[in-house]
Design a protein around this motif. Structure first.
Motif, mmCIF file in Angstrom:
data_model
loop_
_atom_site.group_PDB
_atom_site.id
_atom_site.type_symbol
_atom_site.label_atom_id
_atom_site.label_comp_id
_atom_site.label_asym_id
_atom_site.label_seq_id
_atom_site.Cartn_x
_atom_site.Cartn_y
_atom_site.Cartn_z
ATOM 1 N N GLU A 72 0.807 -1.212 0.000
ATOM 2 C CA GLU A 72 0.000 0.000 0.000
ATOM 3 C C GLU A 72 0.845 1.269 0.000
ATOM 4 O O GLU A 72 0.316 2.371 -0.111
ATOM 5 C CB GLU A 72 -0.918 0.009 1.233
ATOM 6 N N ASN A 73 2.169 1.131 0.118
ATOM 7 C CA ASN A 73 3.048 2.298 0.207
ATOM 8 C C ASN A 73 3.258 2.917 -1.176
ATOM 9 O O ASN A 73 3.731 2.255 -2.103
ATOM 10 C CB ASN A 73 4.394 1.883 0.824
ATOM 11 N N LYS A 74 2.936 4.193 -1.321
ATOM 12 C CA LYS A 74 3.028 4.864 -2.614
ATOM 13 C C LYS A 74 4.463 5.015 -3.095
ATOM 14 O O LYS A 74 4.726 5.019 -4.304
ATOM 15 C CB LYS A 74 2.360 6.239 -2.525
ATOM 16 N N ALA A 75 5.416 5.126 -2.160
ATOM 17 C CA ALA A 75 6.817 5.302 -2.548
ATOM 18 C C ALA A 75 7.380 4.045 -3.192
ATOM 19 O O ALA A 75 8.284 4.111 -4.032
ATOM 20 C CB ALA A 75 7.650 5.691 -1.328
ATOM 21 N N ILE A 76 6.837 2.877 -2.795
ATOM 22 C CA ILE A 76 7.343 1.612 -3.310
ATOM 23 C C ILE A 76 6.691 1.219 -4.627
ATOM 24 O O ILE A 76 7.250 0.457 -5.411
ATOM 25 C CB ILE A 76 7.119 0.495 -2.252
ATOM 26 N N PHE A 77 5.520 1.783 -4.923
ATOM 27 C CA PHE A 77 4.786 1.389 -6.130
ATOM 28 C C PHE A 77 5.609 1.521 -7.412
ATOM 29 O O PHE A 77 5.644 0.589 -8.228
ATOM 30 C CB PHE A 77 3.480 2.186 -6.241
ATOM 31 N N PRO A 78 6.294 2.660 -7.652
ATOM 32 C CA PRO A 78 7.115 2.743 -8.872
ATOM 33 C C PRO A 78 8.216 1.690 -8.924
ATOM 34 O O PRO A 78 8.530 1.170 -10.004
ATOM 35 C CB PRO A 78 7.716 4.156 -8.788
ATOM 36 N N VAL A 79 8.805 1.359 -7.775
ATOM 37 C CA VAL A 79 9.853 0.339 -7.721
ATOM 38 C C VAL A 79 9.293 -1.018 -8.125
ATOM 39 O O VAL A 79 9.934 -1.781 -8.863
ATOM 40 C CB VAL A 79 10.473 0.263 -6.304
ATOM 41 N N ILE A 80 8.097 -1.338 -7.657
ATOM 42 C CA ILE A 80 7.463 -2.608 -8.013
ATOM 43 C C ILE A 80 7.178 -2.672 -9.513
ATOM 44 O O ILE A 80 7.455 -3.681 -10.175
ATOM 45 C CB ILE A 80 6.164 -2.811 -7.201
ATOM 46 N N VAL A 81 6.651 -1.578 -10.054
ATOM 47 C CA VAL A 81 6.371 -1.530 -11.497
ATOM 48 C C VAL A 81 7.665 -1.692 -12.300
ATOM 49 O O VAL A 81 7.751 -2.519 -13.222
ATOM 50 C CB VAL A 81 5.681 -0.198 -11.869
ATOM 51 N N GLY A 82 8.674 -0.900 -11.960
ATOM 52 C CA GLY A 82 9.952 -0.976 -12.673
ATOM 53 C C GLY A 82 10.628 -2.317 -12.502
ATOM 54 O O GLY A 82 11.220 -2.853 -13.453
ATOM 55 N N GLY A 83 10.546 -2.887 -11.294
ATOM 56 C CA GLY A 83 11.138 -4.199 -11.048
ATOM 57 C C GLY A 83 10.522 -5.267 -11.928
ATOM 58 O O GLY A 83 11.231 -6.146 -12.456
ATOM 59 N N CYS A 84 9.220 -5.218 -12.106
ATOM 60 C CA CYS A 84 8.543 -6.186 -12.982
ATOM 61 C C CYS A 84 8.997 -6.029 -14.434
ATOM 62 O O CYS A 84 9.215 -7.024 -15.148
ATOM 63 C CB CYS A 84 7.027 -6.019 -12.881
#
Length: 376
Positions: A72-84
């Motif tokens: 649910e953390n907004k700061a981590i969302f871009p990292v998850i998208v980019g990591g995928c």
């Protein structure tokens, strides 16, 4: 024990368990889809075909843990998208052996996407003029530095992935070091989420490592090494230390000192020799240690030790203990010099003697077995 610390430990051990359980599955998948590394040249250290889809286990361990504990953390969302996206690029490379230029362009596109999703080395812009939401000179410099940082660090882990367990171990040590720096500065905005995410990365590497350490049962492949590099590049940007902005970059540079030095040295070496920068060769640190006769296990442990020293130097640097950090950095440099130089050219002779002794010992054991065996 605080509730926050207990949660961090849960994050770490969840990632370890998920990666460890997923690795045997990744080996089966590798054989099924043909993700097999066949030694075709003398640059490779292995002599038999090996599955190279272990990145799947590292990806599952990291991403599943982040989704469970920080989804649910907004700061981590871009990292998850980019990591995928980076993991998908690595999978495509493992299966199709993509052209180096194509990989570089796609990495650049992912890095640009991360910038526009808010992952930026923001302190760069503070030295220039950026106002009113319009990108001026400071914003342009911030854009260039951020994109080059993400692409550069993404590839550093990939370049050191040449010996059994080396990339996974280096990534684990680096991630734990950055996690600890984030933990001790946890009261600052955004740092605890960096600690949590880095522990997820470190846990996945450690869960995978028993299957990857010499003699390896599987390799992580480009899907694993690119993913690890990308995660460390982006997570170090998520929550920069506010107390000293320059430390936001210095800490990950120190922690990743070995792969960064190896990458820089490889680029210089290829430019001097007028070879393509993306062309593989046998001039990396681990290749040099192997030529000196240390063997895979000892060469990897040596590099682990230097990475550990640099990690502690990064921790001291983050606490503004600059003299202490300098001393540790100097010690690491001395050890690196000792490991990498052989002025009397003794190592080939030592290696030959060791091989001869091993052959003699094996022959003696064989004769002893024949002597002790009952007469037919």
């Amino acid at each position: 024990m605080s509730i926050e610390f207990s949660r961090l430990m849960m994050v770490f051990f969840t990632a370890v368990a998920l990666a460890a359980l997923s690795t045997p599955l990744s080996i089966k998948v590798a054989h099924r889809i043909g993700a097999i590394d066949i030694p075709k040249d003398d640059r490779r250290m292995h002599t038999k075909a090996m599955p190279r889809f272990g990145g799947m286990a590292i990806f599952i361990g990291t991403m599943a843990t982040l989704c469970i504990y920080a989804g649910e953390n907004k700061a981590i969302f871009p990292v998850i998208v980019g990591g995928c996206l980076i993991y998908a690029l690595g999978v495509a490379d493992d299966l199709l052996c993509l052209n180096a230029k194509v990989k570089f362009i796609l990495q650049m596109l992912v890095a640009i996407l991360m910038y526009y999703m808010g992952l930026r080395i923001k302190f760069i812009a503070n030295y220039f003029d950026e106002t009113g939401g319009h990108i001026h000179f400071g914003g342009a410099i911030c854009f260039i530095v951020t994109v080059l940082w993400i692409v550069g660090i993404t590839n550093t882990i990939n370049l050191v992935d040449g010996l059994d367990g080396l990339a996974a171990g280096v990534a684990a040590i680096a991630s734990l070091s950055i996690a600890y720096v984030a933990y001790i500065h946890g009261t600052q905005n955004g740092m605890m989420i960096v600690c949590l995410a880095m522990l997820a990365v470190a846990g996945s590497c450690i869960g995978f490592l028993p299957f990857n350490f010499y003699p390896a049962k599987t390799f992580m492949g480009d899907s694993g090494s690119l993913f690890l590099g990308f995660m460390m590049a982006t997570l170090s940007v998520v929550g920069p230390l506010k107390r000293s902005t320059i430390i936001a970059v210095v800490v990950p540079v120190l922690v990743l000192g070995i792969p960064i030095f190896d990458t820089a040295f490889a680029i210089i070496r290829r430019v001097i020799n007028r070879r393509p920068i993306m062309e593989a060769d046998k001039g990396h640190l681990h290749h040099r240690l192997m030529k000196l006769g240390y063997g895979q296990r000892r060469a990897v442990l040596m590099l682990y030790g230097i990475c550990g020293i640099m990690g502690m130097a990064a921790v001291l640097m983050s606490r503004e203990l600059y003299k202490d950090a300098f001393v540790l950095g100097a010690i690491a440099a001395v050890y690196l010099y000792v490991f990498m130089t052989d002025p009397n050219h003794k190592m080939p002779q030592i290696k030959a003697v060791n091989i001869a002794e091993e052959e003699k010992r094996a022959s003696k054991l064989e004769k002893q077995k024949e002597k002790n065996s009952p007469n037919e």
